[in-house]
Design a protein around this motif. Structure first.
Motif, PDB file in Angstrom:
ATOM      1  N   CYS A  95       0.852  -1.180   0.000  1.00 24.65           N
ATOM      2  CA  CYS A  95       0.000   0.000   0.000  1.00 24.65           C
ATOM      3  C   CYS A  95       0.889   1.231   0.000  1.00 24.65           C
ATOM      4  N   ALA A  96       0.320   2.323  -0.472  1.00 23.94           N
ATOM      5  CA  ALA A  96       1.102   3.544  -0.585  1.00 23.94           C
ATOM      6  C   ALA A  96       0.193   4.754  -0.471  1.00 23.94           C
ATOM      7  N   ALA A  97       0.762   5.835   0.020  1.00 24.06           N
ATOM      8  CA  ALA A  97       0.063   7.113   0.110  1.00 24.06           C
ATOM      9  C   ALA A  97       0.668   8.080  -0.906  1.00 24.06           C
ATOM     10  N   ALA A  98      -0.191   8.731  -1.649  1.00 27.53           N
ATOM     11  CA  ALA A  98       0.273   9.614  -2.722  1.00 27.53           C
ATOM     12  C   ALA A  98       0.578  11.018  -2.200  1.00 27.53           C
ATOM     13  N   ARG A  99       1.310  11.754  -3.022  1.00 24.75           N
ATOM     14  CA  ARG A  99       1.580  13.152  -2.673  1.00 24.75           C
ATOM     15  C   ARG A  99       0.333  14.002  -2.831  1.00 24.75           C
ATOM     16  N   GLY A 100      -0.479  13.671  -3.799  1.00 21.29           N
ATOM     17  CA  GLY A 100      -1.666  14.450  -4.088  1.00 21.29           C
ATOM     18  C   GLY A 100      -2.938  13.778  -3.608  1.00 21.29           C
ATOM     19  N   SER A 101      -4.069  14.360  -3.972  1.00 24.17           N
ATOM     20  CA  SER A 101      -5.360  13.882  -3.491  1.00 24.17           C
ATOM     21  C   SER A 101      -6.126  13.046  -4.511  1.00 24.17           C
ATOM     22  N   LEU A 102      -5.623  13.001  -5.745  1.00 25.72           N
ATOM     23  CA  LEU A 102      -6.332  12.254  -6.781  1.00 25.72           C
ATOM     24  C   LEU A 102      -5.665  10.902  -6.999  1.00 25.72           C
ATOM     25  N   PRO A 103      -6.454   9.869  -7.323  1.00 24.54           N
ATOM     26  CA  PRO A 103      -5.869   8.538  -7.524  1.00 24.54           C
ATOM     27  C   PRO A 103      -4.881   8.547  -8.686  1.00 24.54           C
ATOM     28  N   ALA A 104      -3.752   7.917  -8.489  1.00 23.93           N
ATOM     29  CA  ALA A 104      -2.701   7.886  -9.495  1.00 23.93           C
ATOM     30  C   ALA A 104      -2.261   6.456  -9.743  1.00 23.93           C
ATOM     31  N   VAL A 105      -1.873   6.168 -10.970  1.00 20.63           N
ATOM     32  CA  VAL A 105      -1.488   4.806 -11.328  1.00 20.63           C
ATOM     33  C   VAL A 105       0.022   4.607 -11.350  1.00 20.63           C
ATOM     34  N   ASP A 106       0.783   5.681 -11.333  1.00 24.51           N
ATOM     35  CA  ASP A 106       2.235   5.543 -11.404  1.00 24.51           C
ATOM     36  C   ASP A 106       2.844   5.592 -10.012  1.00 24.51           C
ATOM     37  N   SER A 107       3.790   4.722  -9.766  1.00 25.57           N
ATOM     38  CA  SER A 107       4.386   4.621  -8.432  1.00 25.57           C
ATOM     39  C   SER A 107       5.136   5.894  -8.048  1.00 25.57           C
ATOM     40  N   ALA A 108       5.587   6.663  -9.027  1.00 23.81           N
ATOM     41  CA  ALA A 108       6.319   7.894  -8.716  1.00 23.81           C
ATOM     42  C   ALA A 108       5.442   8.930  -8.032  1.00 23.81           C
ATOM     43  N   SER A 109       4.137   8.772  -8.109  1.00 24.55           N
ATOM     44  CA  SER A 109       3.221   9.710  -7.460  1.00 24.55           C
ATOM     45  C   SER A 109       3.061   9.439  -5.972  1.00 24.55           C
ATOM     46  N   TYR A 110       3.632   8.348  -5.502  1.00 24.47           N
ATOM     47  CA  TYR A 110       3.482   7.934  -4.108  1.00 24.47           C
ATOM     48  C   TYR A 110       4.792   8.118  -3.360  1.00 24.47           C
ATOM     49  N   ASN A 111       4.695   8.698  -2.178  1.00 29.33           N
ATOM     50  CA  ASN A 111       5.919   8.941  -1.424  1.00 29.33           C
ATOM     51  C   ASN A 111       6.012   8.184  -0.110  1.00 29.33           C
ATOM     52  N   TYR A 112       4.944   7.527   0.312  1.00 29.39           N
ATOM     53  CA  TYR A 112       5.000   6.710   1.518  1.00 29.39           C
ATOM     54  C   TYR A 112       4.500   5.312   1.183  1.00 29.39           C
ATOM     55  N   TRP A 113       5.231   4.313   1.657  1.00 27.76           N
ATOM     56  CA  TRP A 113       4.949   2.928   1.298  1.00 27.76           C
ATOM     57  C   TRP A 113       4.910   2.046   2.533  1.00 27.76           C
ATOM     58  N   GLY A 114       4.086   1.003   2.459  1.00 29.98           N
ATOM     59  CA  GLY A 114       4.092  -0.023   3.485  1.00 29.98           C
ATOM     60  C   GLY A 114       5.132  -1.076   3.139  1.00 29.98           C
ATOM     61  N   ARG A 115       5.339  -1.995   4.036  1.00 35.15           N
ATOM     62  CA  ARG A 115       6.378  -3.018   3.850  1.00 35.15           C
ATOM     63  C   ARG A 115       5.951  -4.169   2.959  1.00 35.15           C
ATOM     64  N   GLY A 116       4.681  -4.297   2.702  1.00 35.91           N
ATOM     65  CA  GLY A 116       4.232  -5.376   1.841  1.00 35.91           C
ATOM     66  C   GLY A 116       3.647  -6.537   2.610  1.00 35.91           C
ATOM     67  N   THR A 117       2.657  -7.156   2.023  1.00 34.21           N
ATOM     68  CA  THR A 117       2.046  -8.344   2.601  1.00 34.21           C
ATOM     69  C   THR A 117       1.908  -9.371   1.482  1.00 34.21           C
ATOM     70  N   GLN A 118       2.241 -10.610   1.801  1.00 32.62           N
ATOM     71  CA  GLN A 118       2.305 -11.655   0.778  1.00 32.62           C
ATOM     72  C   GLN A 118       0.936 -12.274   0.543  1.00 32.62           C
ATOM     73  N   VAL A 119       0.576 -12.379  -0.719  1.00 37.73           N
ATOM     74  CA  VAL A 119      -0.637 -13.076  -1.136  1.00 37.73           C
ATOM     75  C   VAL A 119      -0.218 -14.224  -2.044  1.00 37.73           C
ATOM     76  N   THR A 120      -0.613 -15.414  -1.680  1.00 34.05           N
ATOM     77  CA  THR A 120      -0.302 -16.596  -2.479  1.00 34.05           C
ATOM     78  C   THR A 120      -1.597 -17.311  -2.818  1.00 34.05           C
ATOM     79  N   VAL A 121      -1.823 -17.526  -4.100  1.00 29.59           N
ATOM     80  CA  VAL A 121      -3.034 -18.184  -4.562  1.00 29.59           C
ATOM     81  C   VAL A 121      -2.643 -19.498  -5.233  1.00 29.59           C
ATOM     82  N   SER A 122      -3.108 -20.588  -4.662  1.00 27.27           N
ATOM     83  CA  SER A 122      -2.783 -21.897  -5.221  1.00 27.27           C
ATOM     84  C   SER A 122      -3.865 -22.338  -6.203  1.00 27.27           C
ATOM     85  N   SER A 123      -3.463 -23.138  -7.156  1.00 23.61           N
ATOM     86  CA  SER A 123      -4.422 -23.593  -8.183  1.00 23.61           C
ATOM     87  C   SER A 123      -5.102 -24.875  -7.771  1.00 23.61           C
TER      88      SER A 123
END
Length: 123
Positions: A95-123
């Motif tokens: 997850c990430a928080a952007a610099r601005g208030s509008l939703p953005a698709v590019d990672s460069a628009s985000y300046n704060y990030w979480g550490r990540g959580t793993q999702v594994t989907v088995s078939s």
């Protein structure tokens, strides 16, 4: 600002998971927030984003119709409801928080990030 993400896990194809991410000290309510993921051996990619106060959302083509992004807790928590999961959804989700208030698709628009959580989907 360190975002706290949770909710990852191991599920079977077709099942659902809900990821959550909280900003500390209510610091993100005026910012857009987003979810990205990094599949094994691949680059980080955009998944979904939501504007401040939940105004406006954006999804990757792969997430449309299966994932829903929302905000709670006066805008300081962002959740990603993932339904009909596929093995190709397997990734570390950030997850990430952007610099601005509008939703953005590019990672460069985000300046704060979480550490990540793993999702594994088995078939």
């Amino acid at each position: 600002v360190q975002l706290q993400a949770s909710g990852g896990g191991l599920v079977q194809a077709g099942e659902s998971l809900r990821l959550s991410c909280t900003c500390p000290r209510r610091t993100c309510s005026n910012n857009a927030m987003g979810w990205f993921r990094r599949p094994p051996g691949k680059d980080r990619e955009f998944v979904a984003a939501i504007g401040w106060r939940g105004t406006g959302t954006s999804y990757s083509d792969d997430a449309k119709g299966r994932f829903t992004i929302s905000r709670e807790n006066a805008g300081n928590t962002v959740s990603l409801q993932m339904n009909s999961l596929k093995p190709e959804d397997t990734a570390t989700y950030y997850c990430a928080a952007a610099r601005g208030s509008l939703p953005a698709v590019d990672s460069a628009s985000y300046n704060y990030w979480g550490r990540g959580t793993q999702v594994t989907v088995s078939s």
